[in-house]
Scaffold this motif. Sequence first.
Motif, PDB file in Angstrom:
ATOM      1  N   GLU A   1      -0.605   5.531  -8.307  1.00 52.68           N
ATOM      2  CA  GLU A   1      -1.517   6.277  -7.457  1.00 52.68           C
ATOM      3  C   GLU A   1      -0.889   7.555  -6.901  1.00 52.68           C
ATOM      4  O   GLU A   1      -1.570   8.358  -6.299  1.00 52.68           O
TER       5      GLU A   1
ATOM      6  N   VAL B   1      -5.174  -2.227   1.579  1.00 53.26           N
ATOM      7  CA  VAL B   1      -5.963  -1.003   1.568  1.00 53.26           C
ATOM      8  C   VAL B   1      -6.554  -0.789   0.169  1.00 53.26           C
ATOM      9  O   VAL B   1      -7.707  -0.424   0.034  1.00 53.26           O
TER      10      VAL B   1
ATOM     11  N   LEU C   1      -9.192   1.998   7.516  1.00 48.60           N
ATOM     12  CA  LEU C   1      -9.705   0.744   6.967  1.00 48.60           C
ATOM     13  C   LEU C   1      -9.439  -0.458   7.869  1.00 48.60           C
ATOM     14  O   LEU C   1      -9.982  -1.531   7.634  1.00 48.60           O
TER      15      LEU C   1
ATOM     16  N   SER D   1     -15.047  -0.739  -1.597  1.00 48.48           N
ATOM     17  CA  SER D   1     -15.893   0.357  -1.113  1.00 48.48           C
ATOM     18  C   SER D   1     -16.408   1.207  -2.274  1.00 48.48           C
ATOM     19  O   SER D   1     -17.566   1.628  -2.275  1.00 48.48           O
ATOM     20  N   GLN D   2     -15.553   1.451  -3.272  1.00 49.58           N
ATOM     21  CA  GLN D   2     -15.990   2.210  -4.439  1.00 49.58           C
ATOM     22  C   GLN D   2     -17.104   1.481  -5.183  1.00 49.58           C
ATOM     23  O   GLN D   2     -18.077   2.095  -5.628  1.00 49.58           O
TER      24      GLN D   2
ATOM     25  N   HIS E   1     -12.805  -1.326   8.991  1.00 53.72           N
ATOM     26  CA  HIS E   1     -13.772  -1.822   8.011  1.00 53.72           C
ATOM     27  C   HIS E   1     -14.289  -3.174   8.515  1.00 53.72           C
ATOM     28  O   HIS E   1     -13.499  -4.013   8.964  1.00 53.72           O
TER      29      HIS E   1
ATOM     30  N   PHE F   1      -5.274   5.914   5.623  1.00 51.88           N
ATOM     31  CA  PHE F   1      -6.118   4.881   5.022  1.00 51.88           C
ATOM     32  C   PHE F   1      -5.976   3.561   5.770  1.00 51.88           C
ATOM     33  O   PHE F   1      -6.959   2.878   6.033  1.00 51.88           O
TER      34      PHE F   1
ATOM     35  N   GLN G   1     -10.390  -0.310  -0.735  1.00 49.34           N
ATOM     36  CA  GLN G   1     -10.843   0.908  -1.417  1.00 49.34           C
ATOM     37  C   GLN G   1     -11.692   0.557  -2.630  1.00 49.34           C
ATOM     38  O   GLN G   1     -12.767   1.127  -2.829  1.00 49.34           O
ATOM     39  N   ARG G   2     -11.186  -0.362  -3.451  1.00 45.97           N
ATOM     40  CA  ARG G   2     -11.936  -0.739  -4.666  1.00 45.97           C
ATOM     41  C   ARG G   2     -13.288  -1.346  -4.312  1.00 45.97           C
ATOM     42  O   ARG G   2     -14.295  -1.045  -4.945  1.00 45.97           O
TER      43      ARG G   2
ATOM     44  N   ASP H   1       0.815  -1.202   0.000  1.00 42.96           N
ATOM     45  CA  ASP H   1       0.000   0.000   0.000  1.00 42.96           C
ATOM     46  C   ASP H   1       0.854   1.260   0.000  1.00 42.96           C
ATOM     47  O   ASP H   1       0.543   2.237  -0.669  1.00 42.96           O
TER      48      ASP H   1
END
Length: 137
Positions: A26, A68, A49, A75-76, A52, A45, A72-73, A16
């Motif tokens: 990124e 992470v 997370l 969650s998106q 989560h 993050f 993130q993906r 990450d």
Amino acid sequence: MSLNYAETSSEVSFEDWKLYEGWGREAKQLDEEGSNRGLILSLLFDHCLLLHPEQIARIESKLPAYTVGSLQRKSQMDVLLEFITSLLEFPDPGDKLKELGELIKDVFQLMPSGKHMIGRDLGRLEPTPSLKYCSAG
């Protein structure tokens, strides 16, 4: 519940961090300042997370933590599906989608890249004498 950060996989952390420290795509800033900001962002993050629900379940089950990036993906995608579900509840979803499309055009402006050489003076383009010598041999 006790979450010990050391119990999470160090490989997950390194993977990450590489995304945000200027070593991956990124990265938003690639210099020293950018890598400092990226490290702070990555750690934030990581800490957020860790709470989560799916991450907590993994850690409590003594399984390797999720990255992470994968959280993130996920969650998106969850947000996208929630958006589509709410969009379909409107009387005319097509009109609502067109309205959103116009808002997206206003908010997300395409910016010209500074990486491309269009419109720049490229200087001398002839081969150097040593290059001519190498190509002749």
